[in-house]
Design an enzyme around this catalytic site. Structure first.
Site, PDB file in Angstrom:
ATOM      1  N   HIS A 158       0.802  -1.231   0.000  1.00 55.12           N
ATOM      2  CA  HIS A 158       0.000   0.000   0.000  1.00 55.12           C
ATOM      3  C   HIS A 158       0.836   1.283   0.000  1.00 55.12           C
ATOM      4  O   HIS A 158       0.515   2.249   0.698  1.00 55.12           O
ATOM      5  CB  HIS A 158      -0.967  -0.002   1.188  1.00 55.12           C
ATOM      6  CG  HIS A 158      -2.022  -1.075   1.115  1.00 55.12           C
ATOM      7  ND1 HIS A 158      -2.506  -1.574  -0.068  1.00 55.12           N
ATOM      8  CD2 HIS A 158      -2.685  -1.754   2.107  1.00 55.12           C
ATOM      9  CE1 HIS A 158      -3.432  -2.484   0.181  1.00 55.12           C
ATOM     10  NE2 HIS A 158      -3.551  -2.637   1.487  1.00 55.12           N
ATOM     11  N   HIS A 232      -9.786   1.729   0.040  1.00 58.46           N
ATOM     12  CA  HIS A 232      -9.707   0.609   0.991  1.00 58.46           C
ATOM     13  C   HIS A 232     -10.848   0.637   2.019  1.00 58.46           C
ATOM     14  O   HIS A 232     -10.618   0.370   3.202  1.00 58.46           O
ATOM     15  CB  HIS A 232      -8.340   0.637   1.681  1.00 58.46           C
ATOM     16  CG  HIS A 232      -7.839  -0.689   2.133  1.00 58.46           C
ATOM     17  ND1 HIS A 232      -8.458  -1.426   3.123  1.00 58.46           N
ATOM     18  CD2 HIS A 232      -6.799  -1.439   1.717  1.00 58.46           C
ATOM     19  CE1 HIS A 232      -7.790  -2.542   3.305  1.00 58.46           C
ATOM     20  NE2 HIS A 232      -6.776  -2.591   2.461  1.00 58.46           N
ATOM     21  N   GLU A 358     -11.465  -4.178  -3.180  1.00 55.46           N
ATOM     22  CA  GLU A 358     -10.574  -3.133  -3.673  1.00 55.46           C
ATOM     23  C   GLU A 358     -10.352  -3.310  -5.173  1.00 55.46           C
ATOM     24  O   GLU A 358      -9.633  -4.210  -5.588  1.00 55.46           O
ATOM     25  CB  GLU A 358      -9.232  -3.203  -2.956  1.00 55.46           C
ATOM     26  CG  GLU A 358      -9.317  -3.207  -1.446  1.00 55.46           C
ATOM     27  CD  GLU A 358      -8.073  -3.831  -0.810  1.00 55.46           C
ATOM     28  OE1 GLU A 358      -6.952  -3.563  -1.254  1.00 55.46           O
ATOM     29  OE2 GLU A 358      -8.240  -4.608   0.142  1.00 55.46           O
TER      30      GLU A 358
END
Ligand code: GLA
Length: 393
Positions: A158, A232, A358
């Site tokens: 991420h 997210h 996602e």
């Protein structure tokens, strides 16, 4: 926990009521309110019910280093409302009515900015520059090797230590005849978190009266760079408990099998006759025990002429709430909140207390030449549209 739920319920009501008011806070440096075509008041007139299409912004708090953050409250004439802050471009709450008209917050979040600033489960945030994992945090581009943070050892996850979820974004609200929204933007300098090139990213969140909550992304870079951005949000259509009894459909005939550190092997596997098969509705908990650690995989979205393509559908049979996802992305990471553990760091939510869907490119694509391209070159524009559509059944 009970106290927390009560507090968040009252907060929700307050947010919801504020969201319907027409007052506007004065613009600040990092976030200002503007109006296109019509004011939100005009846009919401003659709806004939108590709810109105509206946008409101209010101070949310200051970061540890003193930057003022605003919260934007988007609401529509069907009783749906979405709250967004310009820290991490985080969706802090989404209120959706059930089949009796009872509104609940169906996304997980913290109560304060200070909690969002800590290392956390990425509640509601935009993740990047590269969402999901890059093996060993390494990739080679135009003959040069790049080393990124291995913040989810041994992988990069991420965007690294200070991903886009930890940035203060510039924000501007807008109001049109049939929709309200917030345009957030961020400049990620050359070399930030080890990535090459200065990247400019715009994320536009929009809510309309058809109960569609849309996220449009565009990005450009002055050097070739990997990019994979996603939202997210953790969803729980019941607004409490776990998601194990909720039903899921994924319009995906294939998924990406992974190594023991969640890196795709490079193969695309058929879901047929496996616990990964959600081509027809299954309760999420039905076969989860057969998947080591729970679901945390990327599915391959079936090709579609219609874009954004129908990708996922979640239904909570008790409340009747339904969420459908449409995206232009080739993949969707379905994660069942396996690392949530009821602690403060998890916002008090239990394991499987929420699910993430996602929309994104495949994990570790910079090291997998067979996967759809994730390299953005100068002169090109990265684009993604993902729509969440709410209804009841
Ligand atoms: C993603 C990953 C998960 C986990 C969460 C954050 O969805 O796939 O493995 O890291 O983010 O907790």
């Amino acid at each position: 926990m009970i106290q927390w739920k009560l507090c968040s319920g009252l907060l929700g009501l307050l947010i919801f009521l504020t969201g319907c008011s027409q007052e506007k806070s004065p613009p600040t440096d990092s976030s200002k309110a503007t109006s296109e075509n019509e004011t939100s008041k005009d846009a919401a007139m003659n709806t004939g019910n108590e709810f109105q299409l509206a946008i409101q912004s209010e101070p949310y708090g200051a970061t540890a280093d003193g930057q003022e953050i605003n919260q934007f409250l988007l609401s529509n004439d069907k009783g749906v409302s979405v709250s967004i802050i310009n820290y991490g471009a985080i969706v802090t709450a989404v209120y959706v009515p059930d089949r009796e008209g009872k509104t609940e917050n169906i996304t997980l979040g913290f109560d304060t900015l200070a909690e969002y600033e800590k290392k956390g489960p990425y509640f509601g945030a935009i993740c990047g520059r590269y969402a999901n994992r890059i093996a060993d945090g390494k990739f080679t581009l135009d003959g040069k090797e790049y080393q990124l943070a291995q913040n989810n050892p041994p992988s990069h996850l991420h965007g690294g230590e200070q991903g886009f979820d930890k940035k203060v974004w510039a924000a501007e609200s807008f109001s049109k005849k049939d929709e309200v929204g917030v345009r957030l933007s961020l400049v990620s300098p050359d070399g930030e978190e080890g990535y090459p090139g200065k990247l400019t990213l715009n994320v536009v969140y929009t809510l309309n009266n058809d109960n569609e909550f849309k996220i449009d992304y565009t990005a450009t870079s002055d050097q070739a760079t990997p990019i994979n951005v996603t939202n997210h949000c953790y969803w729980n259509l019941a607004g409490e408990g776990t998601i194990l009894d909720q039903e899921l459909v994924l319009n995906c005939d294939q998924y990406l099998p992974v190594s023991d550190v969640a890196i795709p092997t490079g193969k695309l596997a058929a879901v047929k006759e496996t616990p990964m098969d959600f081509t027809s509705a299954h309760k999420i908990g039905e076969r989860i025990a057969q998947v080591e650690g729970g679901y945390d995989h990327c599915w391959v979205v079936n090709p579609s002429e219609k874009q954004p393509a129908f990708t996922a559908r979640v239904k909570d049979p008790d409340s009747g709430r339904v969420m459908e996802i449409f995206t232009t992305e080739p993949g969707i990471q379905f994660y069942t909140g396996n690392f949530l553990d009821g602690t403060e760091a998890s916002g008090g939510y239990p394991k499987n207390g929420g699910l993430c869907l996602e929309a994104q490119h495949f994990p570790n694509s910079p090291n997998q030449p067979e996967f759809p391209n994730t390299i953005l070159k100068p002169g090109e524009v990265y684009e993604q549209t993902t729509v969440h559509k709410f209804s009841v059944e």
